[in-house]
Design a protein around this motif. Sequence first.
Motif, PDB file in Angstrom:
ATOM      1  N   LYS A 295      73.440  32.769  48.748  1.00 51.55           N
ATOM      2  CA  LYS A 295      74.543  33.685  48.482  1.00 51.55           C
ATOM      3  C   LYS A 295      75.446  33.175  47.358  1.00 51.55           C
ATOM      4  O   LYS A 295      76.026  33.951  46.616  1.00 51.55           O
ATOM      5  CB  LYS A 295      75.379  33.872  49.761  1.00 51.55           C
ATOM      6  N   THR A 296      75.531  31.835  47.258  1.00 53.59           N
ATOM      7  CA  THR A 296      76.491  31.266  46.312  1.00 53.59           C
ATOM      8  C   THR A 296      76.215  31.697  44.879  1.00 53.59           C
ATOM      9  O   THR A 296      77.146  31.977  44.115  1.00 53.59           O
ATOM     10  CB  THR A 296      76.476  29.729  46.390  1.00 53.59           C
ATOM     11  N   GLU A 391      81.873  32.960  54.115  1.00 58.58           N
ATOM     12  CA  GLU A 391      81.789  32.755  55.562  1.00 58.58           C
ATOM     13  C   GLU A 391      82.891  33.524  56.269  1.00 58.58           C
ATOM     14  O   GLU A 391      83.725  32.978  56.955  1.00 58.58           O
ATOM     15  CB  GLU A 391      81.879  31.267  55.909  1.00 58.58           C
TER      16      GLU A 391
HETATM   17 MG    MG Z   1      77.041  29.384  51.672  1.00 57.68          MG
END
Ligand code: MG
Length: 685
Positions: A295-296, A391
């Motif tokens: 995801k980063t 998150e």
């Molecule tokens: Mg992550």
Amino acid sequence: MSSPLTDLQGVGARTAQQFSRLNLHTVESLLFHLPLRYEDRSKIIPIVSLIVGENALVEGIIQSVEVRKSKRNSLICALGDETGMIALRFFHFGQAQKQQFKVGSKWRCFGEVRQGYQCLELVHPEYQPVTPDTPLPVPDKLTPVYPSTEGLYQKQLRNLVLQALHHCEIIDYLPEPILKQFKLLPLRQALWQTHYPAAGSSLEQLQAKQHPAQQRLAFEELLAHHLSLRMLRTQIQAQQAHVLSNKGQLVSSLLTALPFKLTQAQAQVYTEVARDLQLSTPMQRLIQGDVGSGKTVIAALAALQAIESGYQVAVMAPTELLAEQHMHTFDNWLQPLNIMVTWLTGSLTKKQRQQALSDIDSGQTALIIGTHALFQKEVEFAQLGLIIVDEQHRFGVHQRLALRNKGENNGSYPHQLIMTATPIPRTLAMTAYADLDVSIIDELPPGRTPVNTAIMANVRRDKIVTRIEQVCLEGRQAYWVCPLIEESETLQLEAAEDTFAYLTAHLPNLTIGLVHGRMKSKEKEAVMQAFKQGQIHLLVATTVIEVGVDVPNASLMIIENAERLGLAQLHQLRGRVGRGDVESHCVLLYQQPLSEIAKTRLTTIRSTHDGFAIAQRDLDIRGPGEVLGTKQTGLLNLRIANIERDQSLLSQVAQASKIMLENYPEQSKKLVERWIKSELTYGEV
Ligand code: MG
Ligand code: ADP
């Protein structure tokens, strides 16, 4: 519709005060004060058929009255019908009370049947005289028992709810076609039947809140929540955002520089994000992707799109450790592109902080990474174009909104990208995240081998120690995780320190590091860096490493007291290994005895690697409240519905919500007003 309770007969200021303790203030609110349970007073039970432990209605004639003296005096009246005899027992009684039970008089009593010394008893039953001029019809409905508070009696509650049912104008905001399509009772009927179900209705079904009337009300409440989130969304979509459209040079540069190619799922999700960012309405997108799905990099690409258009980007992480981790990753990717990255957490020195604040305020820095510290008053952005929240299950909706408002600039709002590794099942997501668009990364980068997971009793620790040595001497690295003990950070720390000492003593050939939540940010960072660079073989850690930490060379993880952790947490932790190309292992150590539920969890983790499947199991085991996290939405403060029990309604609720918004905007608004007290709006967070 919202007349005060004092409008009802028998309610004065004092009673109203008592009702306010139940959070009941208006006549209408009484309508929705639903029974806790029901009693069946619809049949008079012959005494011979009474069952100990059950509530029963009996009728009979007083045979004898006596006061029995013992530690406490008690009044005992023998009541008989054609089939048998039962004792009415009163421990507190007055003379008048004693005298009214004349031998030969007829009474109807209701109470719980108990086994007395000599015969069955009703202790302090409710009672009414039966005389030829006051015949008592048997109710043809079940009798409600309401949640109450000191000083409010069931009789009173019943009476007042009845008044409300009779006199209140009950407006059904669900239009006819919706009722028909989803087979719902009209509100009036649903309320009457919930308060007074027909005699003969299944008590079991009512207790489980599965009666159609109860389900109708739960449906309405869930619908109101859904509508409120959708309206929030509409509200946002009516706002302005900066159009982040450009040649995409920075994005191409990063894509070229990356040592890997985006997976198809990543590319797809990035396309969705890139398209949103070019609109003049604020993006509100959630990216769900399993641990390690990458995801980063999507966040970084989105950030570059904003930066190339001349805007700032804020990246918010739930812990300092994760913020640090991002700091390194982003710095690594963005420095070659000459983009300044600033970081802001609670642990900066005063001077560093001043510098950071001024860089943010002046627009000197394009990317700001931080924790909750990003919310603080002193933080002023020059031109915030995009907010990235990582998150998200650790942040509440309110926090998200507050940050967003901070970025408001001349009536324009920043875009928001939210990333979560806690996949939740679709129906639940539809409701919990109804204000967001959702993108899913449903594929892991290639070359990952699933982590081999073993379950082992704590006593076999020494075997593992040998194993660690082998792995590390082969050039790999390992984690040893000591999870939370009794919610106490101090104890947790002790446990980690003990383990650290134990491992240091038993593994003299290895370099061992320790990282925990109490360490200064600088120290933590130093240890993490050393681990990342391979200078530390074995890292002993508390659960601070749960999210985000990324060291591909680590291929072994030991989790102590794994039985204490939830599925999602175990999955997150295990996700720290299996990031490189060698086969990784995870050992779940447990303390005996192992409870059934803990056993289920551990075996689930051993056999499953798919985050969505694990989330589904988690939901089955713990229920949605826990899975969503306490901070997540008003869905956990429902008055009637229960997100867990009423899950089966959710997909229909979502359908109904869509129809309502399209065709019945007025009713939709009313419905939200009825159910959602402190309406969540982006304006007033
Ligand atoms: Mg992550
Ligand atoms: P998460 O979704 O859990 O936040 P990360 O973004 O931390 O996952 O990515 C995990 C690891 O996978 C990182 O080391 C990252 O560089 C790497 N990665 C991301 N995308 C790819 C890809 N398409 N191919 C190979 N490795 C990738």
